[in-house]
Design a protein around this motif. Sequence first.
Motif, PDB file in Angstrom:
ATOM      1  N   ARG A 233     -13.980  44.666  42.397  1.00 48.82           N
ATOM      2  CA  ARG A 233     -12.536  44.471  42.298  1.00 48.82           C
ATOM      3  C   ARG A 233     -12.098  43.051  42.692  1.00 48.82           C
ATOM      4  O   ARG A 233     -10.923  42.718  42.551  1.00 48.82           O
ATOM      5  CB  ARG A 233     -11.810  45.500  43.168  1.00 48.82           C
ATOM      6  N   ILE A 234     -13.043  42.267  43.192  1.00 48.64           N
ATOM      7  CA  ILE A 234     -12.720  40.883  43.541  1.00 48.64           C
ATOM      8  C   ILE A 234     -12.719  40.037  42.268  1.00 48.64           C
ATOM      9  O   ILE A 234     -13.690  40.030  41.505  1.00 48.64           O
ATOM     10  CB  ILE A 234     -13.743  40.316  44.552  1.00 48.64           C
ATOM     11  N   ASP A 235     -11.656  39.326  42.042  1.00 49.52           N
ATOM     12  CA  ASP A 235     -11.517  38.496  40.848  1.00 49.52           C
ATOM     13  C   ASP A 235     -12.282  37.179  41.035  1.00 49.52           C
ATOM     14  O   ASP A 235     -11.890  36.327  41.831  1.00 49.52           O
ATOM     15  CB  ASP A 235     -10.038  38.208  40.580  1.00 49.52           C
ATOM     16  N   THR A 236     -13.386  37.045  40.302  1.00 51.23           N
ATOM     17  CA  THR A 236     -14.194  35.827  40.385  1.00 51.23           C
ATOM     18  C   THR A 236     -14.111  35.017  39.089  1.00 51.23           C
ATOM     19  O   THR A 236     -14.884  34.073  38.912  1.00 51.23           O
ATOM     20  CB  THR A 236     -15.672  36.180  40.670  1.00 51.23           C
ATOM     21  N   SER A 237     -13.209  35.383  38.208  1.00 52.80           N
ATOM     22  CA  SER A 237     -13.146  34.767  36.880  1.00 52.80           C
ATOM     23  C   SER A 237     -12.809  33.282  36.925  1.00 52.80           C
ATOM     24  O   SER A 237     -13.165  32.534  36.011  1.00 52.80           O
ATOM     25  CB  SER A 237     -12.124  35.498  36.002  1.00 52.80           C
ATOM     26  N   ARG A 238     -12.133  32.844  37.975  1.00 53.67           N
ATOM     27  CA  ARG A 238     -11.728  31.436  38.056  1.00 53.67           C
ATOM     28  C   ARG A 238     -12.779  30.567  38.734  1.00 53.67           C
ATOM     29  O   ARG A 238     -12.593  29.355  38.868  1.00 53.67           O
ATOM     30  CB  ARG A 238     -10.403  31.319  38.805  1.00 53.67           C
ATOM     31  N   GLY A 239     -13.850  31.186  39.188  1.00 51.78           N
ATOM     32  CA  GLY A 239     -14.907  30.420  39.838  1.00 51.78           C
ATOM     33  C   GLY A 239     -14.540  29.900  41.210  1.00 51.78           C
ATOM     34  O   GLY A 239     -15.159  28.938  41.704  1.00 51.78           O
ATOM     35  N   ASP A 240     -13.548  30.511  41.850  1.00 45.40           N
ATOM     36  CA  ASP A 240     -13.130  30.096  43.190  1.00 45.40           C
ATOM     37  C   ASP A 240     -14.262  30.358  44.180  1.00 45.40           C
ATOM     38  O   ASP A 240     -14.713  31.498  44.308  1.00 45.40           O
ATOM     39  CB  ASP A 240     -11.875  30.872  43.590  1.00 45.40           C
ATOM     40  N   PRO A 241     -14.749  29.329  44.890  1.00 44.01           N
ATOM     41  CA  PRO A 241     -15.873  29.526  45.827  1.00 44.01           C
ATOM     42  C   PRO A 241     -15.593  30.588  46.888  1.00 44.01           C
ATOM     43  O   PRO A 241     -16.507  31.324  47.281  1.00 44.01           O
ATOM     44  CB  PRO A 241     -16.062  28.145  46.454  1.00 44.01           C
ATOM     45  N   ALA A 242     -14.347  30.665  47.360  1.00 46.70           N
ATOM     46  CA  ALA A 242     -14.023  31.670  48.379  1.00 46.70           C
ATOM     47  C   ALA A 242     -14.150  33.078  47.800  1.00 46.70           C
ATOM     48  O   ALA A 242     -14.734  33.971  48.430  1.00 46.70           O
ATOM     49  CB  ALA A 242     -12.612  31.436  48.917  1.00 46.70           C
ATOM     50  N   ALA A 243     -13.619  33.291  46.598  1.00 45.23           N
ATOM     51  CA  ALA A 243     -13.717  34.601  45.959  1.00 45.23           C
ATOM     52  C   ALA A 243     -15.170  34.948  45.660  1.00 45.23           C
ATOM     53  O   ALA A 243     -15.618  36.095  45.860  1.00 45.23           O
ATOM     54  CB  ALA A 243     -12.887  34.624  44.678  1.00 45.23           C
ATOM     55  N   LEU A 244     -15.937  33.973  45.191  1.00 41.59           N
ATOM     56  CA  LEU A 244     -17.351  34.206  44.922  1.00 41.59           C
ATOM     57  C   LEU A 244     -18.099  34.572  46.202  1.00 41.59           C
ATOM     58  O   LEU A 244     -18.973  35.449  46.204  1.00 41.59           O
ATOM     59  CB  LEU A 244     -17.965  32.950  44.296  1.00 41.59           C
ATOM     60  N   SER A 245     -17.756  33.913  47.300  1.00 36.97           N
ATOM     61  CA  SER A 245     -18.424  34.190  48.579  1.00 36.97           C
ATOM     62  C   SER A 245     -18.142  35.601  49.059  1.00 36.97           C
ATOM     63  O   SER A 245     -19.051  36.315  49.525  1.00 36.97           O
ATOM     64  CB  SER A 245     -17.979  33.166  49.629  1.00 36.97           C
ATOM     65  N   VAL A 246     -16.892  36.019  48.970  1.00 38.76           N
ATOM     66  CA  VAL A 246     -16.539  37.372  49.402  1.00 38.76           C
ATOM     67  C   VAL A 246     -17.217  38.395  48.507  1.00 38.76           C
ATOM     68  O   VAL A 246     -17.781  39.395  48.978  1.00 38.76           O
ATOM     69  CB  VAL A 246     -15.011  37.557  49.403  1.00 38.76           C
ATOM     70  N   HIS A 247     -17.164  38.167  47.178  1.00 39.21           N
ATOM     71  CA  HIS A 247     -17.829  39.057  46.227  1.00 39.21           C
ATOM     72  C   HIS A 247     -19.324  39.151  46.538  1.00 39.21           C
ATOM     73  O   HIS A 247     -19.900  40.248  46.593  1.00 39.21           O
ATOM     74  CB  HIS A 247     -17.611  38.533  44.804  1.00 39.21           C
ATOM     75  N   GLY A 248     -19.955  37.997  46.750  1.00 47.77           N
ATOM     76  CA  GLY A 248     -21.382  37.986  47.030  1.00 47.77           C
ATOM     77  C   GLY A 248     -21.732  38.673  48.332  1.00 47.77           C
ATOM     78  O   GLY A 248     -22.740  39.389  48.429  1.00 47.77           O
ATOM     79  N   GLN A 249     -20.893  38.483  49.352  1.00 47.27           N
ATOM     80  CA  GLN A 249     -21.169  39.110  50.635  1.00 47.27           C
ATOM     81  C   GLN A 249     -21.060  40.627  50.534  1.00 47.27           C
ATOM     82  O   GLN A 249     -21.829  41.358  51.167  1.00 47.27           O
ATOM     83  CB  GLN A 249     -20.196  38.581  51.693  1.00 47.27           C
ATOM     84  N   LEU A 250     -20.127  41.122  49.736  1.00 46.01           N
ATOM     85  CA  LEU A 250     -20.021  42.566  49.502  1.00 46.01           C
ATOM     86  C   LEU A 250     -21.284  43.108  48.834  1.00 46.01           C
ATOM     87  O   LEU A 250     -21.778  44.184  49.195  1.00 46.01           O
ATOM     88  CB  LEU A 250     -18.790  42.860  48.645  1.00 46.01           C
TER      89      LEU A 250
END
Length: 405
Positions: A233-250
Amino acid sequence: MDELPIGRRVAYWRSRRKLSQQVFADRLGKSKSWVDKVERGVRRLDKFSVLHEIADILQIDVQLLLGKDPERRSDALTCIDQVEVQEIRAALERYDAMTAYFDAAPQPPPLVDLGKAVNHAWLTYQYSRYGELTRSLPKLLRDAQAADAGSAGDEVRLAANLLGQVYQIASSVLRKIGECELAWLAADRATAVAQRADDPLLAGIATTRVGNALLAMGRARPALELNVNIAHRIDTSRGDPAALSVHGQLLLQGAMAAARLGDSATVDDLLIGAEEVAGQVGGDENHYWTSFGPTNVELHRAAAAVELGDGGRAVETHQRLAEPLFNALLPERRAHHLLDLSRAYAQIGDVGTAGEMLLRGDRLAPAEIRCRPLAHEVMADVLRRTRGTPHCHLAELAEQMGVGV
């Protein structure tokens, strides 16, 4: 081992209990001057009845007053005792927001000052200074709760964000020291507050704290489902490093839950997904205090292998790590990995190297080894399987941890 003068031990525990000399003297029925002389070593403490009364007021075993330097003990400077656990519990049980609904909220600290205190608390955690952190947590919780309850207008979201972070910090350190139910309570509070802060990434990383607490309580299946569900459910479509980090940590936390279930196929799938995300982030970063990046993915790969009982694979993963990248990680991450590596070496029968990993972890971040129940279990296993007399340094660490040789 050098003895610490008994007066200094009294002063240490009085300070730790946040008692002034005057308050302590009043409870003892003595004068402040008497307490001061005892603590400076001018007056001797030679009556057991007085020693026992002091121990009762300080809520410690009398042997701590008579024993070794508390600075060399895991239950002194680096760990937490039940009095401090109860202080954190009391802070978590406050409902300032509900009280403020009926009455004026407590006077909150300035949000700028609170933000600095929260950042300091995160760094204290990531440097594995758990004793220092747990003793400051009750006040930080109260301040953040008051700020959240008393905020208005443009400050509402910021105050909620800061409170959500404090709950996450509390959950993380409580889980480390084995207070799993309190860790779950703090994590659950963090997810609720993050929604009020209108910060999906804060809510996402708070989910990992819930998952970790569930896993620590033996609830691996809901931990897996929760982490994976929110990751998608985390939106990573924009390539935001913070969003990617949270997604990856999950994804990484989902992999750890799958490993606990013995589901190696799901572990591999989630680690591959996290590895791809880490490649997009680039280096090892600390967005939302995740320490997420390619090296941290490898640390989780090794940890998952240990959970699956494949110590050899964990050791191989460690040997592939680029040492400069590993050394650049924060102390909590590195010491945590060395504890996992100790378990891995024990699994393949190399108890000597397993002991060396514990010693390396202790030199790097003592609280990560001395305060964690898991580390105590590993130390006990290493000692039990060591032939002959353990190495003197390992025996000394075991003694300081309170693990019998």
